[in-house]
Scaffold this motif. Structure first.
Motif, PDB file in Angstrom:
ATOM      1  N   ARG A 196       0.846  -1.192   0.000  1.00  0.00           N
ATOM      2  CA  ARG A 196       0.000   0.000   0.000  1.00  0.00           C
ATOM      3  C   ARG A 196       0.883   1.244   0.000  1.00  0.00           C
ATOM      4  N   THR A 197       0.378   2.328  -0.549  1.00  0.00           N
ATOM      5  CA  THR A 197       1.136   3.571  -0.522  1.00  0.00           C
ATOM      6  C   THR A 197       0.921   4.295   0.802  1.00  0.00           C
ATOM      7  N   GLU A 198       1.857   5.192   1.109  1.00  0.00           N
ATOM      8  CA  GLU A 198       1.684   6.033   2.296  1.00  0.00           C
ATOM      9  C   GLU A 198       0.380   6.810   2.212  1.00  0.00           C
ATOM     10  N   ALA A 199       0.048   7.304   1.025  1.00  0.00           N
ATOM     11  CA  ALA A 199      -1.168   8.092   0.857  1.00  0.00           C
ATOM     12  C   ALA A 199      -2.416   7.263   1.133  1.00  0.00           C
ATOM     13  N   GLN A 200      -2.424   6.010   0.703  1.00  0.00           N
ATOM     14  CA  GLN A 200      -3.573   5.141   0.975  1.00  0.00           C
ATOM     15  C   GLN A 200      -3.723   4.892   2.469  1.00  0.00           C
ATOM     16  N   VAL A 215       2.636  12.520   3.602  1.00  0.00           N
ATOM     17  CA  VAL A 215       2.438  11.217   2.966  1.00  0.00           C
ATOM     18  C   VAL A 215       2.886  11.373   1.522  1.00  0.00           C
ATOM     19  N   SER A 216       3.145  10.258   0.866  1.00  0.00           N
ATOM     20  CA  SER A 216       3.563  10.291  -0.533  1.00  0.00           C
ATOM     21  C   SER A 216       3.007   9.063  -1.236  1.00  0.00           C
ATOM     22  N   ASP A 217       3.375   8.928  -2.507  1.00  0.00           N
ATOM     23  CA  ASP A 217       2.957   7.758  -3.277  1.00  0.00           C
ATOM     24  C   ASP A 217       3.931   6.595  -3.137  1.00  0.00           C
TER      25      ASP A 217
END
Length: 375
Positions: free
Chosen positions: A179-183, A218-220
């Motif tokens: 999972r991404t940080e953004a998610q 957060v980032s992708d």
């Protein structure tokens, strides 16, 4: 709008603000919308281009407190107990000069202090209206009140701490490899509100090398197995009092021995710093207690920020737990204890709890495990 602060408590705060101003040689305080005005009156509205200003004369001055408000915004103060607080409501309309109106209500001061967050247009407007009167910041006056939380404020901070603890306890639902940080951050944001906050003021998901940036957002970036992830989250409850708590997680398996060893140093530093909190010691001494174990282990250069900050109606407020701050801690002071160790390009870790100084020691307001949790 107002929050449910008893009128008697607001009156006491207003009285003590006038006394604190007199003690510090300030004739009058000017407070615009923000957390200082909320603290003194319960008003929760925002500032706009039109001047709204609470005039608080120092104790002993003849002028009564007054609230200068644009006429079109006056209905928004219907719930503020102005009459019970002894505050005169004075309205103005477009075309009037509200800064001159404030001047007329101030009783001929020889010194004045403006709210720390007052918009520059109003700071300069008041300066033009008082060209011969020295202008200073009101923060040094108001912080003497706001630093020392009363029992009702501490209860609100406890509730905020419990709410953010419930979010950290659910981290395994979201923090997973792939999972991404953004998610992950979006899920955390929703949970912060679901667990009782008015909003998520900040959500930091620092995975792998991003964990070495203390104020990463957060980032992708996709979270990978073996990542160490810093989760720093918080926000206000509907009553305005904030949470702020950081935990560090290892995702997808046990971390390397070097990470475990370094994290153990960090955990010891946080424990020592919390244990050092009690009435009569300085803020700087708590900072030193946190830095000692980290420096002794050779990581001193990797602890790159202060040990803590005060918290209440603002996420960051006095007192600041930092080297050089010789402020003596007193019962009711609430602040974070959050040492961190950061390796640029690799990983980072931080442990943060909110604590309150008690009459004989310290109370933690966050209670989730401080170990490096493996998810």
């Amino acid at each position: 709008m107002t929050d449910a602060v008893p009128t008697e408590l607001l009156a006491d705060r207003l009285r003590r603000a006038g006394e604190a101003a007199a003690e510090q040689g300030t004739d009058v305080l000017f407070v615009t919308p923000g957390t200082d005005l909320r603290y003194l009156t319960g008003f929760t509205g925002a500032s706009h281009e039109r001047l709204t200003c609470l005039v608080v004369p120092a104790a002993g001055h003849r002028a009564p407190p007054a609230l200068v408000v644009p006429a079109l915004e006056a209905p928004g103060f219907a719930d503020v107990p102005l009459e019970a607080l002894g505050i005169e409501l004075v309205t103005w309309t477009d075309g009037d000069d509200p800064h001159l109106l404030v001047s007329d209500l101030s009783g001929g001061p020889t010194s004045m202090a403006v709210d720390d967050d007052m918009p520059a247009r109003h700071v300069l407007g008041l300066r033009d209206s008082f060209p011969e009167v020295p202008q200073s910041l009101a923060g040094p006056v108001l912080r003497t009140l706001r630093m020392r939380k009363d029992p009702a404020e501490i209860a609100r901070l406890r509730a905020a701490g419990a709410a953010i603890d419930r979010v950290h306890a659910r981290m395994g639902e979201w923090l997973q490899p792939g999972r991404t940080e953004a998610q992950v951050g979006a899920d955390i944001t929703a949970a912060i509100v679901a667990e009782g906050h008015a909003e998520a003021a900040f959500v930091i998901v620092g995975s792998g090398p991003n964990g070495a940036s203390p104020h990463h957002d957060v980032s992708d970036r996709v979270i990978e197995p073996g990542d160490v992830v810093v989760i720093d989250i918080g926000g206000p409850l509907p009553d305005g009092y904030n949470s702020d708590c950081t935990r560090t997680y290892a995702v997808g398996g046990e971390p390397p021995a070097e990470v475990k060893e370094t994290y153990a140093v960090l955990q010891e530093a946080q424990e020592r710093a919390v244990a050092a909190v009690r009435p009569g010691v300085s803020a700087a001494s708590v900072d030193r207690a946190a830095r000692g174990p980290i420096s002794e282990a050779g990581h001193g250069a990797r602890f790159i920020h202060r040990t803590g900050h005060g918290i209440g109606l603002d996420v960051h407020e006095e007192p600041y737990i930092v080297d050089g701050n010789e402020l003596v801690l007193e019962p009711g002071m609430a602040f974070s204890v959050e040492p961190g160790i950061y390796t640029p390009g690799s990983w980072g870790a931080r442990i943060e709890d909110i604590v309150v100084v008690t009459t004989d020691g310290v109370e933690r307001l966050n209670h989730n495990p401080r170990d490096l949790v493996v998810l």
